[in-house]
Scaffold this motif. Structure first.
Motif, PDB file in Angstrom:
ATOM      1  N   LEU A 168       0.839  -1.185   0.000  1.00  0.00           N
ATOM      2  CA  LEU A 168       0.000   0.000   0.000  1.00  0.00           C
ATOM      3  C   LEU A 168       0.875   1.235   0.000  1.00  0.00           C
ATOM      4  CD1 LEU A 168      -2.873   1.096   0.169  1.00  0.00           C
ATOM      5  CD2 LEU A 168      -2.616   1.137   2.638  1.00  0.00           C
ATOM      6  N   SER A 215      -1.999   8.892  -1.636  1.00  0.00           N
ATOM      7  CA  SER A 215      -2.760   7.653  -1.482  1.00  0.00           C
ATOM      8  C   SER A 215      -3.758   7.715  -0.357  1.00  0.00           C
ATOM      9  CB  SER A 215      -1.792   6.492  -1.226  1.00  0.00           C
ATOM     10  OG  SER A 215      -1.178   6.650   0.033  1.00  0.00           O
ATOM     11  N   GLN A 219      -3.518  -1.805  -5.853  1.00  0.00           N
ATOM     12  CA  GLN A 219      -3.580  -1.523  -4.434  1.00  0.00           C
ATOM     13  C   GLN A 219      -5.021  -1.675  -3.965  1.00  0.00           C
ATOM     14  OE1 GLN A 219      -1.765   2.432  -5.074  1.00  0.00           O
ATOM     15  NE2 GLN A 219      -0.371   1.876  -3.438  1.00  0.00           N
TER      16      GLN A 219
END
Length: 1027
Positions: free
Chosen positions: A746, A752, A958
């Motif tokens: 991740l 993100s 992801q």
């Protein structure tokens, strides 16, 4: 005295009127006095409350007498006489008929008391008149103002101000006057005052009080008023204020005006301040004007239509028919606005992008005509024909050709002509070349054309203008991954930019240099970057040192060069080295068994001459000398050192005020380890360590006390406890193994976080915490002796707290494949743990995952213990973690997932099949998922397919799940996909609470030289997964 005061006010008006005419001719003065006396007579005759004497005076007054009244009336009257006469005089009779008034002789033949009364009355009137005249003059002077100054005079006054305070005084004085005229509804000078107010607004002073005046000017029929009013509306109003809605009706009327200039004013204002509501109301008028035959109106209507589609995208189709005809116009103003409108339409809607791809030949023809056209004084800018239109067309071509082979092929020739025929000696030519380079790199152009574009950027790097060099570096940084070999040709020029005086150019060139590093040029590039690091600003050192470490990890030709480079980086960056650089250097030295002697010798040389204010060098050196000090003393390190020199250097570090607490912690632990490697200076070490038992810092004090115990109470254990640490099992940043982990893990960058939102990250953090504690237990046993480095026998801990003893347990799989230790080794470990006091080593279970051969019972750590080595291991307390074991005859019920990408045991493979789903299909990528479920563990087999005709590289998937779930992602089978090929990846989700499964995903990959990213949420999982 009410009647006298009333009369005095009348006379005041008369006298004041005469005083205003003092500069006029006697004839005018007499005429004005006569007129005033006539009016006064009528007023007094109608006034029943006026005294008879006053009425008689006014009746028989002559205008000239009025003018000379100040000379004929006595200035003073004795107060006592006036009072006596007033007290003795009878009450006056009211004369209401003409006969009685006529009896009053002009000669004023009154009795003495009457005359005295009249004189007293007139004296009072005179006093009132004088006061009223003075007051009237003041009021008149205050009200009577000169004409407002012109805008040019205001600008001259503001510019002549020598200080900011003088400027504020001028502005405040003028704003006060403008406010006054606004309150008095002065319509004569409203236009001038609003113009001055707009200039004041442009200087940064508040001017919001002029908004309503702008609306009044807009409603004026005069063009000059409308022009200033609309300008004020564009500057003082925006869509966030409700006031702007009040001009909607005025805009609609002016859009329907018969004068093109009034229509142009309305279109410009609408294009600047249009809100969604205003856009919906006036879109019809704009669309009608877009079809006008007047080029002046059409270009302004196109700009207004651009604003409307930005505010209300659903109105885009309304302007589509009229937009097509804009490209056939010969007027360059209409062309440039039309191209801008089409560009925005293509950005807003993919359907519009597909629709306008058919106009690529028209755009190519227009651009070719601009290049081949001769001199046109109307459009020529420094020898280039209309560079603004060329730039706009190039931007639209780049948008239309991205991802389209046919459109790209159509525009390849014209892009080559622009790139070769445009002069780069002027800024206008550089602007066109820059847009041409961006277009070439974004479309599917030929390789030769890409090399030509990068060569243009290389010429930009040689330009004397800093702005052009900065733009070139920025653009090269964007395209370096598309054609690295072409950019490598300009490597020497880029390295020269590291020495530029401009800090922004140095920063961009540094980033580009790291992007150019590969296995072939690592030595040359690292040498230049280290020279840059030594002289760089402090804000560059941290970033540059981290990137140097990553580049060395990835492309180091050999271990010794790698160690030398890391030491140079740590030394050059000084105290600006991040902590990860220090840990990377220590880990590299620990893993390089063959270079231990070389590393400890080099670090001793650095430490012996190091300046104590540079902490990272001291930290790495003390750690290495503490671990491998025996190699330093026995001559293997190619340096001659005696024990007293080592103790002297350590004392200098430990007692220096320049060293931080962290550095002293490194040095104290390192000195303690040297006590097991030195033969003669053990007592000196003991004295230094004991002195820290009373240190003010609690951490150093704890270490000093605990280490002192190893010299006295546990002296027999000091040797085994202070042996060399085993090599670190983790992976360093930049290595291939870690790179895969980062690629498939991740992303924790700030970008993100939008993906995660309210969902928890992948459960690698909790797993890594458990693995860390498990590794600490293994490291403890390795440190105590009897276990070979690399052994991974699992230390199982008892169930603590109030947990039931019947709880089923699960064993955490080892991080690497390892050999089983012998029972003797396990017994040695247990014996050593027993020596520390009060430890219970009752095994929990004696079955493991694989039945043959059965391993010995694993050692068990206690729930409660006063662990003497806590300070040595940098742990203030040992937190036990409840783990469990999967036996051959039991089923897993724990919620803990395996920590590694190991093969799932056969018990977990006995699962029921579930119907698959199509999780994603977009941008040429399709994701299919199939499921296997066993109890709370769901295994998701993801199949990614490249349905496009382009090569997909750097594919990254992801995922994030809610906090009640645990997620583990195994490495994918590949990160590249050729057309019509697939890759696979296994995802494990633990759902102990049986909650509905949902997953947020993010995908990124590279195709045709461009980076593509997309994200979404999967919520159509089969309910059988959690039911």
């Amino acid at each position: 005295m009410t009647a006298e005061r009333h009369l005095a006010l009348k006379i005041t008006h008369l006298l004041y009127s005469c005083s205003l005419l003092k500069n006029h001719t006697p004839t005018c003065l007499a005429l004005a006095a006569k007129t005033s006396v006539s009016v006064l007579r009528e007023d007094v005759s109608r006034d029943a409350s006026a005294p008879p004497a006053a009425v008689s005076l006014v009746r028989h007054a002559h205008p000239a007498a009025i003018a000379r009244r100040r000379k004929t009336v006595p200035r003073t009257v004795p107060n006592h006489a006036s009072a006596a006469h007033r007290s003795s005089s009878p009450p006056c009779r009211k004369h209401t008929d003409d006969t009685t008034l006529a009896d009053a002789s002009p000669k004023l033949n009154y009795t003495a008391p009457q005359v005295t009364h009249s004189l007293g009355t007139m004296s009072s009137i005179k006093q009132v008149i004088n006061d009223a005249v003075e007051k009237g003059k003041e009021v008149y002077e205050k009200v009577r103002q000169p004409n407002p100054i012109r805008l040019r005079d205001l600008i001259r006054q503001i510019r002549s101000a020598k200080t900011a305070a003088e400027e504020r005084a001028v502005v405040n004085r003028e704003c006060a006057y403008i406010r006054l005229t606004f309150r008095e509804e002065d319509s004569v000078w409203r236009c001038r005052n609003v113009a001055k107010l707009l200039y004041i607004h442009m200087l940064g002073y508040p001017a919001h009080f002029g908004q309503m005046e702008c609306l009044k000017l807009i409603a004026s029929p005069r063009f000059t008023d409308k022009r200033i009013g609309y300008l004020g509306a564009m500057l003082l109003l925006d869509e966030r204020q409700d006031v702007h809605l009040l001009i909607t009706n005025s805009l609609k009327n002016d859009l329907n005006s018969s004068t093109q200039f009034v229509q142009g004013l309305a279109l410009c204002t609408l294009g600047a301040i249009a809100s969604p509501e205003m856009s919906r109301d006036l879109a019809g008028e704009v669309e009608r004007l877009l079809k006008s035959s007047n080029a002046y109106i059409r270009k302004k209507a196109a700009v207004c239509a651009l604003r409307i589609i930005l505010k209300v995208p659903e109105l885009m189709e309304m302007f589509l028919p009229a937009t097509r005809s804009l490209l056939t116009e010969k007027n360059h103003g209409v062309l440039i606005t039309g191209v801008t409108l089409i560009t925005e339409m293509c950005r807003q809607s993919p359907d519009m992008l597909s629709h306008f791809k058919k106009i690529v030949p028209n755009l190519v023809r227009i651009l070719k005509n601009l290049i081949m056209a001769g001199y046109s004084p109307e459009h020529d800018v420094q020898g280039v024909s209309d560079p603004f239109l060329q730039v706009k067309i190039l931007k639209l071509l780049r948008l239309l050709g991205c991802g389209d082979s046919d459109a790209s092929e159509t525009m390849n020739d014209i892009l080559a002509q622009v790139a070769t025929n445009t002069e780069s000696s002027k800024n206008v030519g550089n602007a066109i070349l820059y847009e041409t380079v961006l277009s070439i790199m974004d479309i599917k152009s030929e390789s030769g054309l890409r090399v030509l574009a990068i060569n243009i950027l290389g010429r930009f790097l040689l330009n004397a203008d800093k702005n052009i060099r900065y733009v070139a570096l920025n653009t090269l940084l964007r395209v370096v991954h598309a054609d690295n070999s072409a950019v490598q040709r300009h490597r020497s020029t880029i390295l020269e930019c590291l020495k530029d005086a401009d800090i922004s150019i140095r920063k961009r060139s540094m980033e580009l240099c790291f992007a150019l590093i590969n296995g072939n040029n690592i030595r040359t590039m690292m040498k230049e970057l280290l020279l840059f690091l030594e002289k760089a600003e402090p804000e560059f050192k941290a970033t540059c040192s981290s990137k140097c470490v990553l580049a060395a990890e990835r492309y180091a030709p050999n271990v010794r060069w790698h160690i030398d480079t890391l030491l140079k980086v740590v030394e050059a960056a000084g105290n600006h080295v991040p902590d990860d650089v220090v840990s990377s250097a220590i880990q590299l030295i620990s893993e390089s068994r063959s270079e231990h002697a070389y590393a400890v010798g080099e670090l001793w040389r650095h430490l012996s001459v190091a300046q104590l204010e540079y902490q990272p060098v001291i930290q790495v050196a003390t750690w290495c000398i503490g671990e491998f000090g025996d190699l330093l003393l026995n001559g293997q390190a190619d340096v001659t050192v005696v024990e007293s020199e080592v103790i002297e250097i350590y004392q200098k570090v430990l007692w220096s005020s320049q060293c931080t607490i962290t550095t002293k912690e490194y040095a104290l632990t390192s000195l303690m380890k040297l006590s097991a490697r030195l033969a003669q200076e053990v007592e000196s070490i003991q004295q230094v360590v004991s002195a820290f038992g009373s240190h003010l810092n609690i951490e150093l004090q704890q270490r000093g006390i605990e280490y002192s115990q190893l010299f006295t109470r546990h002296n027999h254990m000091r040797g085994p406890l202070l042996e060399r640490m085993p090599p670190f099992e983790g992976t360093r940043p930049g290595t291939e193994q870690n790179k895969e982990a980062i690629t498939n893990g991740l992303d924790t960058s700030p970008d993100s976080q939008n993906l995660l939102n309210d969902l928890s990250p992948i459960n690698n953090n909790s797993n890594s915490k458990i693995a860390k504690e498990n590794n600490e237990s293994n490291a403890l046993l390795d440190l105590l002796g009897g276990m070979e480095p690399g052994n991974a026998d699992t230390v199982v801990q008892a169930v603590t707290g109030n947990q039931p003893q019947q709880q089923q347990q699960q064993q955490i799989p080892p991080p690497i494949t390892s050999k089983n230790t012998t029972p003797a080794a396990s017994n040695v470990n247990a014996d050593i743990l027993d020596l520390l006091g009060g430890l219970d080593s009752t095994p929990v279970a004696n079955n493991t995952i694989s039945a043959p051969p059965p391993p010995p019972p694993p050692a068990q750590l206690p729930n409660n213990s006063n662990f003497v080595l806590d300070g040595l291991l940098n742990n203030s307390s040992f937190t036990p973690v409840t783990n469990s074991i999967i036996t051959n005859n039991s089923t897993p019920t724990s919620s803990t997932l395996p920590l590694t990408n190991s093969v799932v045991p056969p018990e977990l493979q006995q699962s029921s099949s579930m119907p698959g789903i199509k999780a994603y299909e977009k941008n040429g990528i399709k994701l299919d998922m199939t499921f296997e479920v066993h109890e709370a563990l769901t295994t998701i087999n993801m199949l990614a397919t490249n349905t496009s005709q382009a090569q997909v590289t750097d594919f990254l998937f992801q995922a994030a799940v809610p906090k009640s779930l645990q997620l583990q992602m195994l490495n994918p089978s590949s990160t590249t996909m050729a057309p019509d090929t697939t890759l696979t990846q296994v995802i494990k989700v633990n759902n102990p609470n049986k909650v509905p499964l949902r997953m947020r995903i993010r995908l990124s990959w590279s195709a045709n030289g461009s980076q593509i990213q997309d994200q979404g949420e999967i919520s159509n999982f089969p309910p059988a997964l959690w039911q």
